[in-house]
Design an enzyme around this catalytic site. Structure first.
Site, PDB file in Angstrom:
ATOM      1  N   GLY C 121       0.356  -1.062   0.173  1.00  0.00           N
ATOM      2  CA  GLY C 121       0.290  -0.285   0.412  1.00  0.00           C
ATOM      3  C   GLY C 121       0.995   1.416  -0.023  1.00  0.00           C
ATOM      4  N   GLU C 238      12.766  -2.903  -6.975  1.00  0.00           N
ATOM      5  CA  GLU C 238      11.860  -3.428  -8.178  1.00  0.00           C
ATOM      6  C   GLU C 238      12.068  -2.557  -9.519  1.00  0.00           C
ATOM      7  OE1 GLU C 238       7.092  -2.832  -7.636  1.00  0.00           O
ATOM      8  OE2 GLU C 238       8.292  -1.017  -7.711  1.00  0.00           O
TER       9      GLU C 238
END
Lengths: 391, 361, 391, 361
Positions: C121, C238
């Site tokens: 989130g 990432e």
């Protein structure tokens, strides 16, 4: 939508053709002399067409279509359309708009006749994109401006008799409001001209240095501090003309001829599908710009508005010319590297020269970055960058 | 597993950079371009002293016996400094010709001279990579006939010439029947020209497999040109970043404008992977024979495209100054332009890459 | 330069191959079960390799080459490399670095075993590129955080058991210093999940809404206000993984097969020189990125630095994949338009899907504009934009 | 000399825009895409009331007798609003087929029905512009055999079919021996599919020059798709500018970032000349027969390239939102994608442009 010309204009076209046929022998390059030719063109309304007679022009009504027809027919006949240069294209319109009566009478006629050549003194080393930053100083001493500073990108400075020049005369005013537009003789003491060799190998431009150059106070156009306004109205005209789509069309035709003539391993380049595909992609873009130009012409004739169509010409046109010329180099391969006075040169080296020259034009007269700012802010109504905090 | 430069390779690059900047850098190039000399003996001598002329020549023949990757690293530095020096022909392709197709006597006769820089060898095989203007050379009865254009390292004492059947020949620059025509190109740093052979007596290189040697020469030559572009483009990017940091417009360094930053970022993003591509292609020349020809094509074509983009974009970042001779940026621009066309332009080289993989019809 | 692997690594590769051959029948899709397979991989050190035994990992030494060999061999055998997901790839490394001992013991082992699935989130509708602007609020009431706000781009929210979440807990602190990193159960009352359909037609992501969601105070990683730091270290990992050049290589091979199979007017597309030229241009760029990847691997193994090479991967890789997939659509022409459950579909619609999905990736995880800022500022050491004046 | 739109043309555009936004705009398109209906009768009825279905059909046949340029202006509005409506086939290509190759009886029978929207006609001639998958239709003894893919306005009552010899035929949608296979594509607004002819009895259009009619249909169809892309791309640009002005990141509207401004400026700069190109190509269809085929190719190819660029760039300006279904931008993206491939992708169409000019080998 009507692409035909009315009978009046077709008659005018016939008249221009008749003139050109009858007077071909008087044109420069065909036995005639440039100054005499210019005089003949003005007398017949093919040069200085809309400039009042009292200032040495023909005194005709503005008519965009007739101007276009004149340009087209002179190009078709491959005859000189008369004198050009920054005096005629930029100074004369400026004087007509904001010059004093005395200035108009003094400067316009000899400029039109080609007796008075001008150069333009706007850009400076530290005032390129940011023209308002210009630093050349003019101080009024008695009834003379004393000018010190440096200009750059001054084409034809070495040939010009006079210069029209932006000079900071009001150092305490806000920077756009401190500039004046001055005219002076290039023989004035204190002027030094240095040729500026560029990547094409030619000195297409100059640097001009001013050291205590003294200019009579009355040789100012408009009032003190109005120079930015005076110059700016005209600058806009310059931008579109750098990328004439009709010139682009004739370069494209030359490119097609080149592709038919050049071979690789014995096969004509035009017969290679990959090159043909690139050619067609370029042709499509040339067509788009030609149609855009037609729209601008029509909008001007019919007093309609197509602002975005006008704003994109310089950005798109210079970019496309650069790519077109670069593609021609690829077409020639190693032969495309040849340049200058050398055996086996193609097209007089024009492909390499224009490849480089149009990169210069992408940058000059407002870089592509500046053009994009203008399109975004004026064309798309996007907000300006927020103000910076004081450092 | 190590894909990177050794300490020795970094030292070689540094030494070469020191020499080339010490010998005058841009000013030396300017002087060469402006002068009438077609050779820069001081630069050549310095390169010889550093072992660059004999880089890939075995020690037994007076060279330093390094790899073709090392040669690519040297080419990169020459491009970076737009050095007016022969290299891809005399130091790489000609030695390869002798090593792969010459006999012991020919090797002993010429390799030491090439290594020392006493002899400069030009290489005439443009027609093998794509003949323009109907050029091409034929060998009949031990004599050469025809025309060879765009000789690599044309200002030479000796020429290695490929004929249409990919046979190789040695021809002295003063051989009877040989006519030389100097060309002028955009790139003043590497003189080139045309050779016309009117029944010139030539010495064939016939100890090895001629076509295989020609293949190796082309592959290596392409990687050298790609490496030269890598060096030149990297320097143009570095110059653009430095210029943008120093140039003030609208009250701030133009390097703070997002448009300028992004132009520099786009140059870096397209150029950085090229470094690895050139390394790999250089390594493949010696160690991965099956991959070498295709990788050489890719290095040549891709560096040509990225080089063209960087050359143009760096010029734009420099604004009007980039267009002038004052900062001399155009020497790099033109060097990259030259590398693009010689030994096959991008289209031609990509077509060859497809054919080498059996993809062409 | 040495592209070979040492004997130790070749032996390791043989060991991995042996394992895969012996255990193929236990792999998911070959008769085995995903959770059992994961357990087997961890026991043998092919998953959770470097995570300490006390937290449920294999406890091996970090070895980049062995990790690469494992990945290569599992890909070659076309067997699942074990469980992935944001819990394993992002949360576990985060906890190992900054989690409390209790948190490590509670969360890592079940996450590795696949019993505890996580979602992330971070992004919010008004905090995309500007993550520091996030507005989801957490207020400490007694020993509970009360959370209100909205997250977006939450993949697998509908499957996850728990969420790791950035929440603004210190409204008065500077914006980077007011965020905390919280963990909580997705079954907590007050959480609503709405699937977010994207242009591919799938709901690859979700929106997640929090209304008075109550979370025990101790479920914070790091201290109050440190959430930005905690999250940021992991975010960097990432970015590169979005554009794996080895995946690109296999797409390129599939593209070549496609070009051999598809015809236009009876001719194979691969036999068209224009398409072949575009194919080769793409192949050249794929090769450049593969070589760049090799350089990054080598730099990591040998503890060398190649920062710029790492920074450009996401920008170049996602762009190239988007172009590659788009080119495949051109190769198929009208057939390339087919999508979804339809006759004559090629490759399961993967070309269109990835064409769109990679446009999403160009934008996601830091838009290309943000990437270029990073390359300019961190890679080229160009100055940041000057501060703005207060409006 | 006037190269611009007449007041009537501007009114036509405005009326169409009012209707299409009034009928629901994006929400109507969404509902259509989500539903099972393959036609949107309300949209079709509205277009018929505005005269769009009969735009180029002569008044004597119940149409409004306007030009193909007017049709292109209508197509532009349909693209702008991603309208789920048949047009290029039923309102342009099919009437052209009847007008150029049909006899008086065929014209009288069908043109009024097309004009009123009572009949929708699909056009099957993709194979003439480039056959995929071995498709193609042959006429033998008055019957059709074979397969036609990617029918334009496929959800139709009547099909105009071109055979391999460029003969034209009318086939009722329920003709015996005709099998229809629905396709799903990225573009939900324009259903398409495949027809299989197994000896289908067909009514030939043989009053005119079949190949010339097919040529005119292809030229007009390409200009309509180009105009559709123009409208869709212009709307994507407008949406990007509006979004950038409203979206705040880093404490300021993203429209103030130079990178975002330049993306929008680049879209505008490439798109604005396209408007004039489409006008010219549309005008040429009726008035400049020698230029029309080449200009139609250029309009189709160039708008495909610019459209792809704008579609991608506008999506980027929207950031993550552009990727979602929430703002629905993808309907425009996919519409542009569809227009790119149908009736010849850019490469194929450029190759045809070269051939039409006698430049192909």
């Amino acid at each position: 939508m009507d692409l035909s010309y009315s009978a009046e204009y077709e008659a005018f076209r016939a008249e221009v053709r008749g003139f050109l046929e009858a007077n071909r022998s008087q044109a420069p390059g065909h036995g005639g002399n440039g100054l005499t030719w210019q005089k003949l063109l003005i007398e017949n309304g093919y040069a200085a067409r809309t400039i009042p007679r009292e200032y040495g022009g023909y005194g005709g009504e503005p008519d965009i279509l007739k101007s276009r027809i004149i340009a087209e027919e002179f190009a078709r006949a491959q005859l000189s359309p008369g004198l050009g240069g920054q005096g005629i294209s930029m100074l004369v319109p400026t004087l007509l708009e904001v010059g004093s009566e005395e200035q108009k009478r003094q400067f316009i006629a000899p400029t039109l006749r080609g007796e008075m050549l001008w150069c333009q003194g706007y850009s400076e080393p530290n005032a390129g994109s940011d023209l308002a930053a210009l630093a050349t100083k003019g101080v009024l001493e008695g009834d003379e401006w004393v000018i010190n500073g440096q200009k750059i990108w001054t084409s034809t400075a070495h040939l010009a008799h006079w210069i029209f020049c932006l000079v900071r005369t009001e150092p305490d005013a806000p920077k756009h409001e401190g500039i004046s537009f001055l005219l002076f003789d290039m023989k004035t003491p204190g002027i030094e001209i240095r040729p500026l060799v560029d990547m094409t190998g030619a000195a297409n431009f100059n640097e001009v240095f001013f050291t205590d150059v003294r200019v009579p106070a009355h040789q100012i156009v408009g009032r003190r501090g109005e120079g930015w306004k005076v110059a700016n109205a005209i600058l806009r005209h310059e931008r579109g003309s750098l990328a004439d789509p009709n010139v682009m069309q004739s370069r494209l035709n030359a490119l097609i001829d080149l592709m038919k003539a050049e071979t690789l391993d014995g096969s004509r380049v035009i017969d290679n599908p990959i090159y043909r595909d690139r050619l067609m992609a370029i042709q499509g873009r040339v067509q788009a710009l030609r149609c855009n130009d037609l729209r601008l012409l029509s909008a001007a004739v019919n007093r309609q508005s197509a602002p975005l169509a006008g704003m994109v010409v310089k950005l798109q046109g210079t970019e496309l010319r650069h790519e077109l010329e670069g593609f021609a180099i690829d077409v020639m391969g190693e032969l495309g590297l040849l340049y200058g006075d050398t055996p086996r040169l193609r097209g007089g080296g024009s492909w390499q020269r224009d490849y480089m020259y149009f990169l210069g034009l992408i940058i000059g007269g407002g870089t592509s970055q500046i053009q994009k700012n203008i399109i975004a802010e004026r064309g798309l109504d996007m907000p300006r960058e927020p103000k910076l905090a004081k450092a | 597993m190590e894909f990177g430069l050794s300490d020795e390779q970094v030292m070689l690059q540094d030494a070469l950079a020191r020499f080339l900047s010490g010998t005058g850098g841009l000013e030396r190039t300017r002087a060469f371009a402006a002068g009438k000399d077609r050779r820069a003996p001081d630069v050549l001598r310095g390169l010889a002293e550093l072992g660059v002329t004999g880089l890939i020549i075995p020690e037994v023949h007076g060279g330093v016996g390094l790899s073709l990757l090392d040669a690519a690293l040297a080419a990169e530095q020459l491009g970076r400094f737009v050095a007016p020096a022969p290299f891809a022909g005399t130091a790489v392709m000609a030695p390869l010709a002798l090593l792969k197709a010459g006999d012991a006597g020919q090797q002993a006769a010429w390799l030491p001279k090439l290594a020392s820089g006493a002899t400069v060898a030009g290489v005439a095989l443009s027609e093998v990579t794509g003949a323009r203007d109907g050029a091409g050379v034929e060998a009949r009865d031990g004599r050469l006939h025809g025309r060879a254009q765009f000789v690599v390292d044309y200002e030479a004492d000796l020429f290695v010439v490929a004929d249409r059947a990919r046979g190789l020949h040695l021809v002295a620059a003063d051989a009877p029947g040989l006519t030389r025509t100097d060309f002028r190109t955009i790139d003043a740093t590497r003189p080139t020209g045309e050779l016309v052979f009117d029944g010139v007596a030539a010495e064939p290189l016939k100890a090895g497999d001629g076509p295989a040697a020609v293949r190796a020469m082309i592959d290596a030559g392409r990687v050298m040109l790609a490496a030269d572009t890598l060096g030149a483009a990297q320097d143009m990017l570095d110059q653009a970043v430095a210029y943008a940091k120093g140039r003030v417009q609208f009250g701030r360094a133009i390097a703070t404008f997002q448009a300028v930053k992004h132009m520099c970022a786009e140059m870096a993003a397209s150029l950085e992977p090229c470094r690895s591509l050139v390394w790999y292609a250089g390594h493949a020349l010696d160690h991965l024979p099956e991959e070498a020809p295709v990788m050489a094509c890719h290095a040549k074509a891709h560096l040509s495209e990225v080089g063209t983009f960087v050359a143009r974009t760096s010029t734009e970042v420099h604004g009007g100054m980039g267009f002038t001779d004052l900062v001399g940026l155009h020497y790099w621009f033109k060097r990259i332009g030259y590398n693009r066309q010689v030994l096959g332009g991008p289209q031609a080289v990509r077509a060859e890459a497809a054919a080498l993989q059996g993809l062409a019809a």
